[in-house]
Design a protein around this motif. Sequence first.
Motif, PDB file in Angstrom:
ATOM      1  N   THR A   1       0.830  -1.201   0.000  1.00  0.00           N
ATOM      2  CA  THR A   1       0.000   0.000   0.000  1.00  0.00           C
ATOM      3  C   THR A   1       0.868   1.255   0.000  1.00  0.00           C
ATOM      4  OG1 THR A   1      -0.134  -0.251   2.387  1.00  0.00           O
ATOM      5  CG2 THR A   1      -1.998  -1.039   1.092  1.00  0.00           C
TER       6      THR A   1
ATOM      7  N   GLN B   1       1.838   1.746  -3.437  1.00  0.00           N
ATOM      8  CA  GLN B   1       0.723   2.251  -4.247  1.00  0.00           C
ATOM      9  C   GLN B   1       0.553   3.751  -4.094  1.00  0.00           C
ATOM     10  OE1 GLN B   1      -2.242  -0.664  -3.011  1.00  0.00           O
ATOM     11  NE2 GLN B   1      -3.169  -0.345  -4.995  1.00  0.00           N
ATOM     12  N   ASP B   2       0.838   4.238  -2.895  1.00  0.00           N
ATOM     13  CA  ASP B   2       0.719   5.681  -2.692  1.00  0.00           C
ATOM     14  C   ASP B   2       1.774   6.438  -3.493  1.00  0.00           C
ATOM     15  OD1 ASP B   2      -1.357   5.274  -1.053  1.00  0.00           O
ATOM     16  OD2 ASP B   2      -0.192   5.332   0.806  1.00  0.00           O
TER      17      ASP B   2
ATOM     18  N   CYS C   1      -2.103   4.548  -9.156  1.00  0.00           N
ATOM     19  CA  CYS C   1      -2.068   3.131  -8.793  1.00  0.00           C
ATOM     20  C   CYS C   1      -3.047   2.802  -7.671  1.00  0.00           C
ATOM     21  CB  CYS C   1      -0.651   2.742  -8.371  1.00  0.00           C
ATOM     22  SG  CYS C   1      -0.289   0.999  -8.508  1.00  0.00           S
ATOM     23  N   ASN C   2      -3.727   3.810  -7.196  1.00  0.00           N
ATOM     24  CA  ASN C   2      -4.612   3.581  -6.054  1.00  0.00           C
ATOM     25  C   ASN C   2      -5.876   2.843  -6.434  1.00  0.00           C
ATOM     26  OD1 ASN C   2      -3.187   4.637  -3.909  1.00  0.00           O
ATOM     27  ND2 ASN C   2      -3.696   6.730  -4.522  1.00  0.00           N
TER      28      ASN C   2
ATOM     29  N   LYS D   1      -3.165  -7.753  -6.023  1.00  0.00           N
ATOM     30  CA  LYS D   1      -1.727  -7.592  -5.822  1.00  0.00           C
ATOM     31  C   LYS D   1      -0.961  -7.764  -7.113  1.00  0.00           C
ATOM     32  CE  LYS D   1      -1.152  -8.859  -1.032  1.00  0.00           C
ATOM     33  NZ  LYS D   1      -0.688  -9.894  -0.123  1.00  0.00           N
TER      34      LYS D   1
ATOM     35  N   VAL E   1      -1.249  -4.686  -9.251  1.00  0.00           N
ATOM     36  CA  VAL E   1      -0.477  -3.580  -8.672  1.00  0.00           C
ATOM     37  C   VAL E   1       1.008  -3.775  -8.943  1.00  0.00           C
ATOM     38  CG1 VAL E   1       0.249  -2.579  -6.492  1.00  0.00           C
ATOM     39  CG2 VAL E   1      -2.151  -2.979  -6.914  1.00  0.00           C
TER      40      VAL E   1
ATOM     41  N   GLU F   1       1.800  -2.938 -12.413  1.00  0.00           N
ATOM     42  CA  GLU F   1       1.860  -1.494 -12.609  1.00  0.00           C
ATOM     43  C   GLU F   1       3.189  -0.934 -12.096  1.00  0.00           C
ATOM     44  OE1 GLU F   1      -0.513  -0.024 -14.206  1.00  0.00           O
ATOM     45  OE2 GLU F   1       0.439   1.933 -14.118  1.00  0.00           O
TER      46      GLU F   1
END
Lengths: 156, 280
Positions: free
Chosen positions: B183, B186-187, B192-193, B198, B201, B204
């Motif tokens: 997470t 992701q930030d 990407c939020n 998983k 993500v 990405e």
Amino acid sequence: MASQDKSINTDVPEKDVFALHFLQSLSNLKTQNPSNSPDKTNDRVKKIKMAAYVSMARAAGGRRLWSRALLRRAASENNKIVRFPRRKRRVTWLSRRRCNRRAPVEEKAADRLRDLVPGGGEMETSKLMKETAHYIKCLSMQVKVMQCLVDGLSPK
Amino acid sequence: MDPPLVNDSSFSAANPSSYTLSEIWPFPVNDAVRSGLRLAVNPGRNFTRSVLVEHPGNKDVSAAEESTVTDLTAGWGGRKTRDLNSEDDSSKMVSSSSSGNELKESGGDKKRKMCGSESGNGEGSVRPEGETSSGGGSKANEQKNKPEPPKDYIHVRARRGQATDRHSLAERARREKISEKMTALQDIIPGCNKIIGKALVLDEIINYIQSLQRQVEFLSMKLEVVNSSAATGVFPSGDLGTLPIDVHRNIYEQQEANEPRGSHPEWLHMQVDGNFNRST
């Protein structure tokens, strides 16, 4: 000067240190191989890229695994004679993961990430995430600074 | 149909609390008819209670068998840990019937599978109760009397112990750590939020890193052109102060825009020096 003691979210990669190192190495490159030297363009591009990565690793400091791996790789590429013909096989997380085939999808993606992040093969997955976050920050910083340099130095 | 009736009579003679068993025994019959999952769930709960009430002397037997059964169930419990990753730690400490019930439900699925594989005779209704702990072939005679209840009781204990297994605990902690870091990642990455999953993500993230690395390559090519074509005075000493003003300002402006620093006298000094150097 660099603040590595903070945690991952508050740690801001230092632009100034990177720019300083990068400019120094650029000027070194320029004095060592002037433009009329027989070096090919590809070699010079490669050297500049390597200088950018090395100065990024220096700006990040020696506490990060990826920066240490980058510096190690750069040092091994600088003196190629000392380099072993075959790299010493470490028991890495990557090879261990590849041994058991029944890895979930995330682990496969994490393996691809391990190939990207320098020194990622020796990291455990959560550590890999942490290092990746810092690496991405430093990379974006590097791209911005290099963009600035290109914009400012290019002849008008 | 015959063995249930015999058991019912014997237990009603033995104990007043045997009405639970009289409730129980119709259910396996219905189970043979395959009426549903609920019927597979209910007998287990009743069995555990009846064992606790009726057979206090049976506990040593259950304790003796417990180790073997935990070993047996740990085999397919390790397979279960992946499915239980979203389950929090509440089930490992609770010894009440609630955890027993939800564990029974997953066991009930297996029982029904066994029922589906077997033919619908009378023994098929009895055997699935004890098939998880033992093959059930050797104790065919004892199964008519009591042995299923202790096994179900042990079964609950074993499933509970599986949650507190140190391997699964460590695995759960590791997964939590990884998702926490994910997470945070992701930030960092823009856009990407909104991605869920998983693997996506991570894809990405990989794409982002690759694009950044390609950008660095491209910029180094550009810089090579600049560096080779520029006059010799561009990087005379490799010092920040000798940069052209616009580059300098660009770097500083970005820095101030991105992360405003409180007090950096050293920096101000260098900037002033740079401007001064440039103007002279």
